[in-house]
Design a protein around this motif. Sequence first.
Motif, PDB file in Angstrom:
ATOM      1  N   GLU A  34      -1.471   6.287  -9.162  1.00 50.49           N
ATOM      2  CA  GLU A  34      -2.253   5.001  -8.168  1.00 50.49           C
ATOM      3  C   GLU A  34      -0.821   4.457  -7.589  1.00 50.49           C
ATOM      4  N   HIS A  35      -1.092   4.750  -6.471  1.00 47.11           N
ATOM      5  CA  HIS A  35      -0.361   4.497  -5.765  1.00 47.11           C
ATOM      6  C   HIS A  35      -0.990   2.136  -5.258  1.00 47.11           C
ATOM      7  N   VAL A  36       0.520   1.321  -5.341  1.00 47.87           N
ATOM      8  CA  VAL A  36       0.069  -0.037  -4.677  1.00 47.87           C
ATOM      9  C   VAL A  36       0.592  -0.029  -3.423  1.00 47.87           C
ATOM     10  N   ILE A  37       0.204  -0.976  -2.803  1.00 49.81           N
ATOM     11  CA  ILE A  37       0.181  -1.202  -1.447  1.00 49.81           C
ATOM     12  C   ILE A  37       0.070  -2.607  -1.766  1.00 49.81           C
ATOM     13  N   GLU A  38       1.186  -3.690  -1.664  1.00 51.57           N
ATOM     14  CA  GLU A  38       1.043  -5.091  -0.913  1.00 51.57           C
ATOM     15  C   GLU A  38       1.741  -5.491   0.269  1.00 51.57           C
ATOM     16  N   LYS A  39       2.549  -6.619  -0.017  1.00 49.52           N
ATOM     17  CA  LYS A  39       2.876  -7.200   1.370  1.00 49.52           C
ATOM     18  C   LYS A  39       2.726  -6.926   2.462  1.00 49.52           C
ATOM     19  N   PRO A  40       1.024  -7.599   2.828  1.00 50.42           N
ATOM     20  CA  PRO A  40       0.240  -7.146   4.278  1.00 50.42           C
ATOM     21  C   PRO A  40       0.813  -8.567   5.091  1.00 50.42           C
ATOM     22  N   ASN A  41       0.135  -8.368   6.427  1.00 52.78           N
ATOM     23  CA  ASN A  41       0.429  -9.415   7.094  1.00 52.78           C
ATOM     24  C   ASN A  41      -0.871  -9.923   7.219  1.00 52.78           C
ATOM     25  N   LEU A  42      -0.811 -10.972   7.552  1.00 50.21           N
ATOM     26  CA  LEU A  42      -2.065 -12.540   7.383  1.00 50.21           C
ATOM     27  C   LEU A  42      -2.203 -12.646   9.114  1.00 50.21           C
ATOM     28  N   SER A  43      -3.459 -12.532   9.037  1.00 48.60           N
ATOM     29  CA  SER A  43      -3.680 -13.250  10.204  1.00 48.60           C
ATOM     30  C   SER A  43      -5.408 -13.975  10.283  1.00 48.60           C
ATOM     31  N   PHE A  44      -5.061 -15.206  10.718  1.00 50.41           N
ATOM     32  CA  PHE A  44      -6.081 -16.284   9.790  1.00 50.41           C
ATOM     33  C   PHE A  44      -6.717 -16.525  11.105  1.00 50.41           C
ATOM     34  N   LYS A  45      -8.216 -16.541  11.473  1.00 55.34           N
ATOM     35  CA  LYS A  45      -9.396 -17.001  12.102  1.00 55.34           C
ATOM     36  C   LYS A  45     -10.133 -18.286  11.116  1.00 55.34           C
ATOM     37  N   ASP A  46     -11.724 -18.954  12.397  1.00 50.72           N
ATOM     38  CA  ASP A  46     -12.461 -19.969  12.075  1.00 50.72           C
ATOM     39  C   ASP A  46     -12.522 -19.510  11.324  1.00 50.72           C
ATOM     40  N   THR A  47     -13.614 -18.144  10.495  1.00 52.60           N
ATOM     41  CA  THR A  47     -13.931 -18.322  10.102  1.00 52.60           C
ATOM     42  C   THR A  47     -14.025 -16.854   9.045  1.00 52.60           C
ATOM     43  N   SER A  48     -12.458 -16.382   9.811  1.00 48.44           N
ATOM     44  CA  SER A  48     -12.404 -14.750   8.094  1.00 48.44           C
ATOM     45  C   SER A  48     -11.254 -14.673   8.162  1.00 48.44           C
ATOM     46  N   VAL A  49      -9.951 -13.882   7.204  1.00 49.24           N
ATOM     47  CA  VAL A  49      -8.561 -13.669   7.351  1.00 49.24           C
ATOM     48  C   VAL A  49      -8.576 -12.110   7.646  1.00 49.24           C
ATOM     49  N   THR A  50      -7.728 -11.730   8.327  1.00 49.69           N
ATOM     50  CA  THR A  50      -7.501  -9.935   8.946  1.00 49.69           C
ATOM     51  C   THR A  50      -5.918  -9.884   7.841  1.00 49.69           C
ATOM     52  N   ILE A  51      -6.461  -8.377   7.080  1.00 47.64           N
ATOM     53  CA  ILE A  51      -5.713  -8.449   6.374  1.00 47.64           C
ATOM     54  C   ILE A  51      -4.834  -6.814   6.925  1.00 47.64           C
ATOM     55  N   LEU A  52      -3.373  -6.734   7.101  1.00 47.86           N
ATOM     56  CA  LEU A  52      -2.847  -5.163   7.075  1.00 47.86           C
ATOM     57  C   LEU A  52      -1.940  -5.673   6.399  1.00 47.86           C
ATOM     58  N   TRP A  53      -2.239  -3.485   6.474  1.00 46.20           N
ATOM     59  CA  TRP A  53      -0.851  -2.998   5.299  1.00 46.20           C
ATOM     60  C   TRP A  53      -0.498  -2.079   5.774  1.00 46.20           C
ATOM     61  N   TYR A  54       0.493  -1.564   5.805  1.00 44.92           N
ATOM     62  CA  TYR A  54       1.524  -0.558   6.261  1.00 44.92           C
ATOM     63  C   TYR A  54       2.175  -0.101   5.703  1.00 44.92           C
ATOM     64  N   GLY A  55       3.195   1.234   5.806  1.00 48.52           N
ATOM     65  CA  GLY A  55       4.537   1.107   5.321  1.00 48.52           C
ATOM     66  C   GLY A  55       4.954   3.406   5.393  1.00 48.52           C
ATOM     67  N   THR A  56       5.927   3.390   4.680  1.00 56.14           N
ATOM     68  CA  THR A  56       6.393   4.124   5.093  1.00 56.14           C
ATOM     69  C   THR A  56       6.295   5.906   4.068  1.00 56.14           C
ATOM     70  N   ASN A  57       6.054   5.362   2.769  1.00 62.43           N
ATOM     71  CA  ASN A  57       5.493   6.001   1.528  1.00 62.43           C
ATOM     72  C   ASN A  57       4.075   6.130   1.369  1.00 62.43           C
ATOM     73  N   TRP A  58       2.845   6.401   2.414  1.00 66.38           N
ATOM     74  CA  TRP A  58       2.033   6.922   2.144  1.00 66.38           C
ATOM     75  C   TRP A  58       1.202   7.359   1.470  1.00 66.38           C
ATOM     76  N   PRO A  59       0.849   8.078   0.315  1.00 69.73           N
ATOM     77  CA  PRO A  59       0.496   9.565  -0.525  1.00 69.73           C
ATOM     78  C   PRO A  59      -0.832  10.173   1.014  1.00 69.73           C
ATOM     79  N   CYS A  60      -0.193  11.419   0.672  1.00 67.65           N
ATOM     80  CA  CYS A  60      -1.092  12.462   1.752  1.00 67.65           C
ATOM     81  C   CYS A  60      -3.095  12.228   1.880  1.00 67.65           C
ATOM     82  N   LEU A  61      -3.076  11.873   2.709  1.00 70.23           N
ATOM     83  CA  LEU A  61      -4.984  11.980   2.437  1.00 70.23           C
ATOM     84  C   LEU A  61      -5.764  12.742   1.572  1.00 70.23           C
ATOM     85  N   ASP A  62      -5.565  14.281   2.249  1.00 75.57           N
ATOM     86  CA  ASP A  62      -6.240  15.105   1.501  1.00 75.57           C
ATOM     87  C   ASP A  62      -5.775  14.797   0.085  1.00 75.57           C
ATOM     88  N   ILE A  63      -5.295  14.267  -0.823  1.00 74.39           N
ATOM     89  CA  ILE A  63      -4.498  14.196  -2.064  1.00 74.39           C
ATOM     90  C   ILE A  63      -5.283  13.021  -2.756  1.00 74.39           C
TER      91      ILE A  63
END
Length: 437
Positions: A134-163
């Motif tokens: 398991e690879h845990v990704i934390e520390k997202p950027n949050l963007s609040f709107k009137d009826t929702s919250v948008t959460i964005l995660w990004y980083g440099t050590n993401w595992p390859c999609l194939d695995i």
Amino acid sequence: SMPSEMLLKIFSYLDAVSLLSVGCVNKRFYELANDNGIWLKLYSSSLQPKWTIWRMKSKQTETVSLGCAAVHDKKPGYWKKEYIFKQTSAFKTRVMRLVKLLDPYTGLPCKNKEAMKVSGLSWIIVLKDKNGKEHVIEKPNLSFKDTSVTILWYGTNWPCLDILATLKLFGVTPLLPDQSRPPNKTGPRRFSLIAEYHLANLTESSVAVGADELVQLFSLSPGLLVGIWKEKNEIAFVMASLHYNQLLERSILGSATVQYAPPPNKPLLDDIDPEYGLHDYSLHLDLHGRSCMYLCGSFKGLFCRKGDIENGYLRLTVVSLKDNRKHLPIIGTLGICWETDVFKGNVKDCFVMDLTLLDETGKPFWCFSAPVYMELSSKASGLYDYMGHIYTADYVDSEGKVCVEFVWLEETKEYITVSLVLYVSTKKVNSWYGTNY
């Protein structure tokens, strides 16, 4: 080599969070940190001021006798579980009390941000590869709107999609929240599973939303957007859109393995007549691109007649082609903004749709926040007021469909919303009202 009696004496000076942490050191510390005598004292002190037997000298004899019975008659760890259960129940009650206050504009809780702050709530994603790692990704950027919250995660050590095999979205709160200090990410935490997604054959099985020069976007239901680097088969970022309706419940009240299931609606007696159809519904609609708002509108008095029911759906016409008084302009150029540690971009012709449909009592009936993409329609605009290309944007889930039409005006460089129709599933209506359409 220190005797257990000395360790127990030292542990008796620890608070609950420190006691839970020290119990993770080794097996011996775990057994000692489960001592019923220590946890009974913590449990008793948490009942102040109703039960003050630990501090009142006049009741010292009562304290000893009660402590002996409560300690020796229970299995190790009993009072630890009781203390945690009591604290988490009180915490959930405190948070849920905040979200009972509703915004008359949206019909949703108006103190979501305050409740999130009190709870110490955050969100993480867990990527699990095909080998079970398991690879845990934390520390997202949050963007609040009137009826929702948008959460964005990004980083440099993401595992390859194939695995990768699965992606899980969790709401995370401190196991024992302390409002006097910020949440401790290294302390004990509670996980609430919000959604689980399968990533096998992601690019073939999911919906392609759009692309720019660097990334391609794929939509996973419900409400998840995955950005894939074009040059290599790796994840650039993950974006989740969470609607405020039941947001805190799903982020707090679930378990690490089972998602929170909302209770069924209790229909009002004689509330609806199948011959009459739906009536006096309200809609609040937001279209945004995470960092910017394109459209924000509220519509009252929505209804449908018996003739508007066909093919398993009840039709609610919100904006009609024929009524240009309700046609709405789009502010700005539609697109979803994204960013990583190095790059930023904007994928055009797609956006996030936040929909809140309220029934005649003002109760949230159908709510979602999800990415939607636009397509050029084959038909040309027959409207006298708006001459230009027609674009369509559709959304479908188990509860209904949304169909939107835009006209692109080349002269003013803007989109005009000329049609907005909701199709509500009869199964949803029947389960909501206990009737039969």
